[in-house]
Design a protein around this motif. Structure first.
Motif, PDB file in Angstrom:
ATOM      1  N   ARG A   1       0.835  -1.218   0.000  1.00  0.00           N
ATOM      2  CA  ARG A   1       0.000   0.000   0.000  1.00  0.00           C
ATOM      3  C   ARG A   1       0.861   1.255   0.000  1.00  0.00           C
ATOM      4  NH1 ARG A   1      -5.544  -0.774  -0.826  1.00  0.00           N
ATOM      5  NH2 ARG A   1      -6.123  -2.730   0.147  1.00  0.00           N
ATOM      6  N   VAL A   2       1.950   1.242   0.766  1.00  0.00           N
ATOM      7  CA  VAL A   2       2.831   2.407   0.845  1.00  0.00           C
ATOM      8  C   VAL A   2       3.509   2.654  -0.504  1.00  0.00           C
ATOM      9  CG1 VAL A   2       4.988   3.223   1.893  1.00  0.00           C
ATOM     10  CG2 VAL A   2       3.177   2.308   3.330  1.00  0.00           C
ATOM     11  N   GLU A   3       3.789   1.593  -1.249  1.00  0.00           N
ATOM     12  CA  GLU A   3       4.388   1.754  -2.567  1.00  0.00           C
ATOM     13  C   GLU A   3       3.388   2.291  -3.582  1.00  0.00           C
ATOM     14  OE1 GLU A   3       6.007  -2.122  -3.341  1.00  0.00           O
ATOM     15  OE2 GLU A   3       7.635  -1.840  -1.887  1.00  0.00           O
TER      16      GLU A   3
ATOM     17  N   ALA B   1      -0.685  10.437   5.031  1.00  0.00           N
ATOM     18  CA  ALA B   1      -0.348  11.457   6.025  1.00  0.00           C
ATOM     19  C   ALA B   1       0.208  10.812   7.294  1.00  0.00           C
ATOM     20  CB  ALA B   1      -1.577  12.296   6.367  1.00  0.00           C
ATOM     21  N   LEU B   2      -0.227   9.573   7.591  1.00  0.00           N
ATOM     22  CA  LEU B   2       0.186   8.848   8.795  1.00  0.00           C
ATOM     23  C   LEU B   2      -0.078   7.368   8.581  1.00  0.00           C
ATOM     24  CD1 LEU B   2       1.039   9.008  11.887  1.00  0.00           C
ATOM     25  CD2 LEU B   2      -1.405   9.041  12.383  1.00  0.00           C
ATOM     26  N   VAL B   3       0.827   6.536   9.092  1.00  0.00           N
ATOM     27  CA  VAL B   3       0.629   5.087   9.094  1.00  0.00           C
ATOM     28  C   VAL B   3       0.498   4.648  10.542  1.00  0.00           C
ATOM     29  CG1 VAL B   3       1.637   2.839   8.538  1.00  0.00           C
ATOM     30  CG2 VAL B   3       1.906   4.754   6.937  1.00  0.00           C
ATOM     31  N   LEU B   4      -0.586   3.931  10.839  1.00  0.00           N
ATOM     32  CA  LEU B   4      -0.813   3.331  12.155  1.00  0.00           C
ATOM     33  C   LEU B   4      -0.586   1.834  11.996  1.00  0.00           C
ATOM     34  CD1 LEU B   4      -4.201   5.090  12.656  1.00  0.00           C
ATOM     35  CD2 LEU B   4      -2.272   5.464  14.152  1.00  0.00           C
ATOM     36  N   ALA B   5       0.279   1.260  12.815  1.00  0.00           N
ATOM     37  CA  ALA B   5       0.584  -0.165  12.669  1.00  0.00           C
ATOM     38  C   ALA B   5       0.577  -0.863  14.017  1.00  0.00           C
ATOM     39  CB  ALA B   5       1.942  -0.356  12.008  1.00  0.00           C
TER      40      ALA B   5
ATOM     41  N   ARG C   1      10.557  -5.330  12.642  1.00  0.00           N
ATOM     42  CA  ARG C   1       9.653  -5.084  11.513  1.00  0.00           C
ATOM     43  C   ARG C   1       9.100  -3.666  11.556  1.00  0.00           C
ATOM     44  NH1 ARG C   1       5.457  -9.823  10.547  1.00  0.00           N
ATOM     45  NH2 ARG C   1       4.884  -9.312  12.662  1.00  0.00           N
ATOM     46  N   ALA C   2       8.814  -3.146  12.750  1.00  0.00           N
ATOM     47  CA  ALA C   2       8.310  -1.779  12.871  1.00  0.00           C
ATOM     48  C   ALA C   2       9.340  -0.786  12.356  1.00  0.00           C
ATOM     49  CB  ALA C   2       7.952  -1.472  14.312  1.00  0.00           C
TER      50      ALA C   2
ATOM     51  N   THR D   1      11.471   2.879   8.107  1.00  0.00           N
ATOM     52  CA  THR D   1      12.484   3.238   7.112  1.00  0.00           C
ATOM     53  C   THR D   1      11.874   3.297   5.720  1.00  0.00           C
ATOM     54  OG1 THR D   1      14.216   2.236   8.451  1.00  0.00           O
ATOM     55  CG2 THR D   1      14.684   2.526   6.105  1.00  0.00           C
ATOM     56  N   ARG D   2      11.003   2.347   5.395  1.00  0.00           N
ATOM     57  CA  ARG D   2      10.415   2.286   4.052  1.00  0.00           C
ATOM     58  C   ARG D   2       9.434   3.406   3.778  1.00  0.00           C
ATOM     59  NH1 ARG D   2       9.344  -3.770   2.088  1.00  0.00           N
ATOM     60  NH2 ARG D   2       8.694  -2.908   0.105  1.00  0.00           N
ATOM     61  N   ILE D   3       8.763   3.900   4.784  1.00  0.00           N
ATOM     62  CA  ILE D   3       7.739   4.917   4.542  1.00  0.00           C
ATOM     63  C   ILE D   3       8.243   6.336   4.776  1.00  0.00           C
ATOM     64  CG2 ILE D   3       5.885   3.317   5.101  1.00  0.00           C
ATOM     65  CD1 ILE D   3       5.541   4.870   7.755  1.00  0.00           C
TER      66      ILE D   3
END
Length: 124
Positions: A47-49, A54-58, A71-72, A77-79
């Motif tokens: 999805r990020v690709e 504006a914000l990712v909640l994980a 993993r977090a 780093t990726r986003i």
């Protein structure tokens, strides 16, 4: 900041529990946010690709017994530069609540606290 439909911020929720995904969807859309959901970290990466947020909640646990900060951090780093907020099913040691995350929200949480943290992370 990535805007969804109209002028509303677009958020990504990465949560493997369908009940929690539903709860967050109801909560955040009622507050006027546009929300995209992913049921796994791998789906979240895809999805990020495909879109910007504006914000990712994980969920920091994602179906495993203990928080997976490796993993977090990989997701963070990726986003980058999108802020990453962690939903912590288990307490994180204070040394792990670092500035690299927008915030760490321990569960259970107060809805007002969640909404305040999201708003401040998006508008900072």
């Amino acid at each position: 900041m990535r805007i969804g439909s109209g002028d509303t911020p677009l958020l990504l929720l990465i949560e493997d529990d369908p009940d929690l995904r539903s709860l967050f969807t109801d909560l955040l859309t009622a507050e006027g946010y546009d929300l995209v959901c992913a049921g796994s970290l791998e789906e979240g990466f895809r999805r990020v690709e495909e879109q910007s947020f504006a914000l990712v909640l994980a969920d920091v646990c994602l179906g495993i017994v203990s928080p997976d900060l490796v993993r977090a951090r990989a997701l963070c780093t990726r986003i980058y530069p999108v802020p990453l907020a962690l939903l912590a099913c288990l307490p994180l040691p204070p040394t792990e609540q670092r500035a690299e995350f927008a915030f760490v929200l321990p569960m259970p949480f107060e809805i007002e606290d969640c909404l305040r943290l999201i708003a401040s992370s998006i508008h900072s």
